[in-house]
Motif scaffolding. Sequence first.
Motif, mmCIF file in Angstrom:
data_model
loop_
_atom_site.group_PDB
_atom_site.id
_atom_site.type_symbol
_atom_site.label_atom_id
_atom_site.label_comp_id
_atom_site.label_asym_id
_atom_site.label_seq_id
_atom_site.Cartn_x
_atom_site.Cartn_y
_atom_site.Cartn_z
ATOM 1 N N ALA B 188 0.837 -1.206 0.000
ATOM 2 C CA ALA B 188 0.000 0.000 0.000
ATOM 3 C C ALA B 188 0.870 1.254 0.000
ATOM 4 C CB ALA B 188 -0.919 0.002 1.223
ATOM 5 N N ILE B 189 1.924 1.224 0.830
ATOM 6 C CA ILE B 189 2.820 2.372 0.971
ATOM 7 C C ILE B 189 3.544 2.672 -0.342
ATOM 8 C CG2 ILE B 189 4.946 3.150 2.107
ATOM 9 C CD1 ILE B 189 2.682 3.268 3.965
ATOM 10 N N LEU B 190 3.849 1.614 -1.117
ATOM 11 C CA LEU B 190 4.605 1.816 -2.364
ATOM 12 C C LEU B 190 3.854 2.756 -3.309
ATOM 13 C CD1 LEU B 190 6.162 -1.648 -3.214
ATOM 14 C CD2 LEU B 190 7.257 0.380 -2.280
ATOM 15 N N GLY B 191 2.553 2.888 -3.119
ATOM 16 C CA GLY B 191 1.776 3.808 -3.931
ATOM 17 C C GLY B 191 2.248 5.252 -3.768
ATOM 18 N N PHE B 192 2.841 5.568 -2.623
ATOM 19 C CA PHE B 192 3.314 6.929 -2.375
ATOM 20 C C PHE B 192 4.371 7.368 -3.381
ATOM 21 C CE2 PHE B 192 2.195 6.583 2.404
ATOM 22 C CZ PHE B 192 0.871 6.856 2.093
ATOM 23 N N VAL B 193 5.119 6.397 -3.942
ATOM 24 C CA VAL B 193 6.108 6.789 -4.947
ATOM 25 C C VAL B 193 5.562 6.558 -6.353
ATOM 26 C CG1 VAL B 193 8.116 6.544 -3.468
ATOM 27 C CG2 VAL B 193 7.298 4.572 -4.771
ATOM 28 N N GLY B 194 4.256 6.283 -6.481
ATOM 29 C CA GLY B 194 3.656 6.275 -7.809
ATOM 30 C C GLY B 194 3.229 4.933 -8.349
ATOM 31 N N LEU B 195 3.473 3.852 -7.586
ATOM 32 C CA LEU B 195 3.003 2.556 -8.068
ATOM 33 C C LEU B 195 1.486 2.497 -7.905
ATOM 34 C CD1 LEU B 195 6.005 0.691 -6.669
ATOM 35 C CD2 LEU B 195 5.246 0.532 -9.041
ATOM 36 N N PRO B 196 0.803 1.650 -8.696
ATOM 37 C CA PRO B 196 -0.663 1.740 -8.738
ATOM 38 C C PRO B 196 -1.364 1.093 -7.552
ATOM 39 C CG PRO B 196 0.052 -0.007 -10.161
ATOM 40 C CD PRO B 196 1.303 0.598 -9.596
ATOM 41 N N THR B 197 -0.816 1.184 -6.354
ATOM 42 C CA THR B 197 -1.462 0.582 -5.188
ATOM 43 C C THR B 197 -2.196 1.655 -4.395
ATOM 44 O OG1 THR B 197 0.519 0.805 -3.852
ATOM 45 C CG2 THR B 197 0.240 -1.264 -5.028
ATOM 46 N N LEU B 198 -2.780 1.229 -3.277
ATOM 47 C CA LEU B 198 -3.643 2.091 -2.491
ATOM 48 C C LEU B 198 -3.001 3.431 -2.135
ATOM 49 C CD1 LEU B 198 -6.477 1.411 -1.640
ATOM 50 C CD2 LEU B 198 -5.601 0.713 0.581
ATOM 51 N N GLY B 199 -1.696 3.389 -1.809
ATOM 52 C CA GLY B 199 -1.004 4.605 -1.390
ATOM 53 C C GLY B 199 -1.092 5.719 -2.416
ATOM 54 N N PHE B 200 -1.108 5.348 -3.672
ATOM 55 C CA PHE B 200 -1.170 6.343 -4.735
ATOM 56 C C PHE B 200 -2.466 7.153 -4.646
ATOM 57 C CE2 PHE B 200 -2.376 7.594 -9.067
ATOM 58 C CZ PHE B 200 -1.262 8.336 -9.408
ATOM 59 N N TYR B 201 -3.576 6.449 -4.460
ATOM 60 C CA TYR B 201 -4.880 7.103 -4.362
ATOM 61 C C TYR B 201 -5.013 7.848 -3.044
ATOM 62 C CZ TYR B 201 -6.004 4.443 -8.468
ATOM 63 O OH TYR B 201 -6.002 3.942 -9.727
ATOM 64 N N LEU B 202 -4.411 7.279 -1.998
ATOM 65 C CA LEU B 202 -4.443 7.910 -0.688
ATOM 66 C C LEU B 202 -3.725 9.247 -0.753
ATOM 67 C CD1 LEU B 202 -5.638 6.849 1.944
ATOM 68 C CD2 LEU B 202 -3.373 6.073 2.589
ATOM 69 N N GLU B 203 -2.537 9.225 -1.328
ATOM 70 C CA GLU B 203 -1.715 10.424 -1.472
ATOM 71 C C GLU B 203 -2.455 11.480 -2.300
ATOM 72 O OE1 GLU B 203 1.340 11.341 -0.631
ATOM 73 O OE2 GLU B 203 1.944 12.810 -2.137
ATOM 74 N N ALA B 204 -3.066 11.008 -3.409
ATOM 75 C CA ALA B 204 -3.777 11.933 -4.287
ATOM 76 C C ALA B 204 -4.956 12.569 -3.543
ATOM 77 C CB ALA B 204 -4.262 11.198 -5.531
ATOM 78 N N SER B 205 -5.720 11.754 -2.800
ATOM 79 C CA SER B 205 -6.885 12.277 -2.080
ATOM 80 C C SER B 205 -6.467 13.254 -0.995
ATOM 81 C CB SER B 205 -7.668 11.134 -1.429
ATOM 82 O OG SER B 205 -7.947 10.158 -2.372
ATOM 83 N N PHE B 206 -5.406 12.907 -0.262
ATOM 84 C CA PHE B 206 -4.922 13.795 0.793
ATOM 85 C C PHE B 206 -4.491 15.128 0.222
ATOM 86 C CE2 PHE B 206 -3.967 10.216 3.918
ATOM 87 C CZ PHE B 206 -4.966 10.625 4.779
ATOM 88 N N SER B 207 -3.719 15.076 -0.861
ATOM 89 C CA SER B 207 -3.164 16.330 -1.371
ATOM 90 C C SER B 207 -4.259 17.211 -1.970
ATOM 91 C CB SER B 207 -2.051 16.051 -2.377
ATOM 92 O OG SER B 207 -2.528 15.209 -3.379
ATOM 93 N N GLN B 208 -5.397 16.590 -2.357
ATOM 94 C CA GLN B 208 -6.506 17.397 -2.867
ATOM 95 C C GLN B 208 -7.505 17.734 -1.764
ATOM 96 O OE1 GLN B 208 -8.130 15.798 -6.731
ATOM 97 N NE2 GLN B 208 -6.488 14.323 -6.368
ATOM 98 N N GLY B 209 -7.203 17.281 -0.546
ATOM 99 C CA GLY B 209 -8.097 17.558 0.565
ATOM 100 C C GLY B 209 -9.377 16.744 0.513
#
Lengths: 216, 339
Positions: B188-209
């Motif tokens: 899930a965390i790997l999404g934070f660097v852009g891989l298509p896992t949960l972290g990616f969507y989490l990061e995107a949602s957080f940064s857009q509030g």
Amino acid sequence: MSGYDLSGLKASFSGKRVIGPMSLKVNPGDKIGLVGKSGAGKSTLIRLIHERVNRDSSLIPQDLGLVNALSVFHNVFMGQLDKHATWYNTVTLARPFAKDRAEVNTLLQSLGMTEKLWTPAASLSGGQRQRVAIARALYRNAAVLLADEPVSALDGPMANSVMTLLRERFSTSIIALHDVDLALNYCTRIVGIHDGQVALDQPSADLTSSDIMSLY
Amino acid sequence: MFSSPTVRTSLIFLAIALVGLLFADIAITASNPWRDLGNFFLGMVTPNFFSSEGLMTALLRTVAFAFVGVALGGAAGFLLALVYRSLPVRMFCAFVRAIHELFWALIFLQFFGFHPLTGVLAIAIPYAGIFAKVYSEILEEADPDPGRALPPGTSNITAFLYTRIPDCWVKMRTYTAYRLECGLRSSAILGFVGLPTLGFYLEASFSQGLYSDAGAMLILFYVLIATMPLWVRPKLLPVYILAAPFFLGEGLPIVWGNVQRFFTEDIVPAPLRNGEGLAGLTPWLSDLMVNEAMPGIWNTIVLTQIALVATGIISLLAFPLISNHFGGPIRRNAGHVYW
């Protein structure tokens, strides 16, 4: 089988001599009962002899050496692991062959524990565990039996029937026993160990239990 | 009480953490942190499960990356555990597990780009090092007596399969299941660097509030891990492991030029690349050491000490929630929420 002339048997633990140096001649057909008080070196002697005769022997160590997670069948089957190819043993681990199953089952029947064939060794009682180790030695079917207190956890009648079975199945045996009467009844030759040396070596027919008690 | 070594050591750690607090770089940079925190919790209680159709795919990818990564890491780790006595193997394993999954991902991103291989290797490589260490320790602890009772002449493989594996099986299975759980989090965390896992969507949602979207993802992820005993079944494992590679997604193709460039240019220290030779290397290296590496290492150590003590305090406070000595099963199960 031509017997063994075991000489120069010796062992030390942390600098202290436990056994020997001593010699022991084992003739074919000898059924030797090793007696002596605890700590005299009986177990060490059994281990030393096992190292010497190695392939020809069926071993029942005092700690039994069972694999707790494996079933009774597999623990008994381990007596013949060296007789099969690795692939055969591996398949047996998952799905035993009918021939082996039948053989082990017959063996367990003679020890009165067929219903436990697939029980893991971990959930057996002390006496049952001991009988599994005995079954493993019988299944190995070697020329010589080396056993260290093989019936210590069995009740009287069971101990006697197991000793009878061992006497029938192995022409030559060396069995460490703390029960002097069992030794006299089931062995043809008594070897008494005292302070790591042979203190007594006579046919059991010539001995009474009081003769042996002097060792204790 | 102060004479007990445990108490003394604990107090020393506490003192180090308190001193560390004075020096730690822990300034809050948000303009209104309490409002943000409030929004975050509001998002958690008003989750929006239907925001993006990508959510279920992300969840699926998270699971797929975890399974492929942990399976490869476990297999490699098991093989390494068999030769773990060798010093080079131990050093190699220590090296690969010292680097976090996220770091491995950043390294692989440099040359594999957003290819599924990046995520899989980022999990598999450090996990292999960890599995090797723990498996070898478990195998060491196996009871030696049965091995001594084996008939002489038994093949090594047979002896291993009959006396070591059965004795270690339960421990290895428990540990592997635990690592799978860790693998899901890593994935899930790997999404934070852009891989298509949960972290990616989490990061995107957080940064857009979009806190309600983020809340939905966190809840789904929690349910996914909490229900693991229900859906990770020994009988189903082979199915999962065989199917997982097909759910990693296409990603972007590997550009082999990048791979080549990484090893021939990017990874070469700047002075050497610019032809300054070894003479230019020393000032460059000392500059890097003084201005970047040392402050980074210092901050890492300070924060680690504080975090260690904070973890200890929270564990002590939360322990009653999970312990048998306090409360019944319901309260204890609720305690697992924090794990």
